[in-house]
Design an enzyme around this catalytic site. Structure first.
Site, PDB file in Angstrom:
ATOM      1  CG  ASP A  13      44.294 -66.345  22.238  1.00  0.00           C
ATOM      2  OD1 ASP A  13      45.074 -66.879  21.415  1.00  0.00           O
ATOM      3  OD2 ASP A  13      44.679 -65.650  23.198  1.00  0.00           O
ATOM      4  CE  LYS A  75      49.438 -69.337  17.872  1.00  0.00           C
ATOM      5  NZ  LYS A  75      48.792 -68.292  18.702  1.00  0.00           N
ATOM      6  CD  GLU A 159      47.909 -64.935  17.693  1.00  0.00           C
ATOM      7  OE1 GLU A 159      48.963 -64.340  18.000  1.00  0.00           O
ATOM      8  OE2 GLU A 159      47.782 -66.167  17.762  1.00  0.00           O
ATOM      9  CG  ASP A 182      50.908 -60.945  21.475  1.00  0.00           C
ATOM     10  OD1 ASP A 182      51.232 -61.340  22.618  1.00  0.00           O
ATOM     11  OD2 ASP A 182      50.112 -61.566  20.741  1.00  0.00           O
TER      12      ASP A 182
END
Ligand code: ADP
Ligand code: MG
Length: 580
Positions: A13, A75, A159, A182
């Protein structure tokens, strides 16, 4: 000598705030800890003046000292061009003459090293997760970062799909739908997935790339700073604020420098912040063309969903209790690891189907199902039982391995059969132990042992013991319920019949031996009961209850005969020895 296992594939992850790595070990996915025992690495990279690169908690701690040399949240930048929508200026990335791909590669290199240290072997392959909304450029850039880190990226996984795998939702039936909520450190993602042909399809995604736990930390820092008269960007305040926030997820109060902060105070600050996720959720539902009540499950992902307020909010938006069975900040890494295990072959149906969908057993006397491993047993599992021969002079026993929930062998599915030979023996003389072992790969190992000779006969059944299509399982269970009454009647009938068939010849024998020594009344009573049992046995009605009662009455009526037989035997033996 250490036996080398084939190199496993890592599950990674690569998060905005935190990154994790895992591997399937002996059939189970585990997340790997670094030398400090931490399973989560802050996604922070420090380029020291000496060109030394530091990754993780150490880099994060130095951020205040070297703000222009530390990169966090890279990211957000990967695969994007400056000026493109969603692009955010990095922590002066340009000063470092390094690209987002290179910075991401440093994080991946670090995770690879964490894994290699923990596993004591080198690894070269990985599954890496990316947000569902990542476009081709972003996915390719992530892949490139992996390659730069010396990892072959065998799959880029979404994800929310990873999270669903971690929550075990790949067991859902066709067309079931889930929402994955999330909320991490810096981003919020909401996805609606539908199970189609055994894989998840993303129906819709929405979210905010500038909404996460960090924002709440800043709001709380401002609140705290005011009370303790320190600047809100003081490192002690900003770090303290995050610690206080986390503490308040489990405790009602937390303190900072003697200042007491209650959960209620945090929630007051957090309300408008968390309220911002609502419209995105409604948007995703409407894009997916469904209503909240059509969802089969809502799962929580991301560290910020540990907050009770966030859970309340999700419950309110979706009108259902969210599934909180997994650690939200580890779910994506766990799912990536499961996917890696499946791709690498170290995890077949095991985690996808970690329990036996149907009971496993063998056929016994009278065609009955004898369960050895019941349905819903977690695997690996091992169980066994001892059996004997039903017929005299039998020289082998046929063992039919069955799967299903029905009482009669014929209604269950045969998975295989083995023949166990033994020297001819009287009825009940042979003792055969049957053992079922279901290993972590779902392979059923059947072992039958003739205890007299210690001869083993074995059979391996692959796949079918665990891997059964959902519809077939459902059908089997539905039938076992539909036929529960008839099935039970047949089982009782068969068991009673076997007993009656043993009792009747014994009664005949006793009557013959006792002859005239018993009184006529008693004798005709026994004969009458025996006839009733015979009648019921011959009748096609298979009335199990009547047979059971009649057999019981015959058994009771012959008690006196049994006692007399014993008395007579004792008398005879005494007189033979000249004692009476
Ligand atoms: P990301 O997906 O952005 O990499 P994570 O899922 O690891 O991030 O979530 C990190 C965020 O979760 C941080 O803002 C952190 O403060 C927050 N967080 C972690 N644990 C808790 C907790 N117990 N209570 C509230 N927030 C938490
Ligand atoms: Mg995340």
């Amino acid at each position: 000598m250490k036996i080398m296992q084939p190199a496993p594939i890592l599950g990674i992850d690569l998060g905005t705030t935190n990154s994790l790595v895992g591997v399937v070990d002996s059939g189970f996915p585990i997340l790997l800890a670094d030398e400090n025992g931490s399973r989560s690495t802050p996604s922070a990279v420090l380029h020291g003046e000496d060109d030394k690169v530091t990754v993780g908690a150490v880099a994060l701690r130095q951020r205040a000292l070297h703000p222009t040399r530390t990169v966090t949240s890279v990211k957000r930048l990967i695969g994007r061009r400056p000026g493109e929508a969603g692009w955010v200026p990095p922590y002066v990335l340009s000063d470092l003459k390094t690209t987002p791909v290179e910075v991401s590669a440093e994080i991946l290199k670090h995770l690879k090293a964490v894994a290699e240290r923990a596993l004591e072997q080198s690894v070269s392959k990985a599954v890496i997760t990316v947000p569902a909304y990542f476009n081709d450029a972003q996915r390719n850039a992530t892949k490139q970062a992996g390659e730069l880190a010396g990892l072959e990226v065998v799959r880029i996984l979404s994800e929310p799909t990873a999270a669903a795998l971690a929550y075990g939702l790949d067991k859902l039936s066709e067309h079931q739908k889930i929402a994955v909520y999330d909320l991490g450190g810096g981003t919020f993602d909401i996805s609606v997935l539908e199970m189609r042909d055994g894989v998840f399809q993303v129906l819709a995604t929405a979210g905010d790339t500038q909404l996460g736990g960090d924002d709440l930390d800043r709001l709380l820092a401002r609140f705290i700073a005011e009370k303790v008269s320190l600047p809100p960007d003081d490192i002690r305040v900003s770090e303290g604020a995050e610690a206080v926030k986390k503490r308040l997820s489990s405790d009602e109060t937390a303190s900072f420098n003697g200042l007491e902060i209650t959960r209620a105070e945090l929630e007051k600050i957090a309300k408008p912040w968390i309220g911002r996720t609502r419209t995105h959720c409604l948007r995703a539902l409407s894009d997916a063309g469904i209503k909240a009540e059509q969802l089969d499950e809502v799962i929580l992902v991301g560290g910020s969903t540990r907050m009770p307020l966030v859970r309340d909010h999700v419950r309110e938006i979706f009108g259902r209790e969210p599934n909180t069975s997994q650690n939200p900040d580890e779910a994506i890494a766990l799912g990536a690891t499961i996917q890696a295990g499946i791709l690498g072959g170290s995890l077949r149906q095991v985690l996808l189907l970690d329990v036996t969908p149907l009971s496993l057993g063998i056929e016994t006397f009278g065609g009955l199902m004898n369960i050895i491993i019941p349905r819903n047993t977690t695997i690996p599992a091992k169980a066994g039982e001892m059996f004997t021969n039903a017929v005299a002079n039998q020289s082998s026993m046929l063992i039919r391995i069955l799967q299903g929930e029905r009482e009669l062998a014929k209604d269950n599915w045969e998975l295989g059969r083995i023949e166990v030979p033994f020297p001819p023996v009287p009825k009940g003389g042979a003792r055969v132990g049957v053992q079922f072992r279901l290993d972590a790969n779902g392979i059923l190992h059947v072992l039958a042992r003739d205890t007299a000779t210690s001869t083993d006969t074995t059979l391996e059944i692959r796949g079918t013991a665990v891997d059964v299509a959902d519809e077939r399982v459902e059908q089997m269970i539905a039938e076992s319920v539909d036929f529960a009454f008839e099935d039970m009647n047949e089982r009782v009938w068969t068991e009673t019949r076997l007993k009656a068939e043993e009792l009747l010849p014994a009664v005949d024998l006793a009557l013959a031996q006792l002859g005239n020594t018993i009184d006529d009344g008693e004798k005709s009573e026994v004969i009458r009961h025996a006839a009733a049992v015979k009648n019921l046995l011959d009748s096609p009605a298979h009335d199990a209850r009547a047979l059971k009662e009649a057999t019981q009455r015959l058994d009771d009526a012959t008690q006196a005969l049994a006692v007399m037989l014993i008395d007579r035997a004792v008398e005879e033996s005494l007189s033979r020895r000249g004692l009476v």
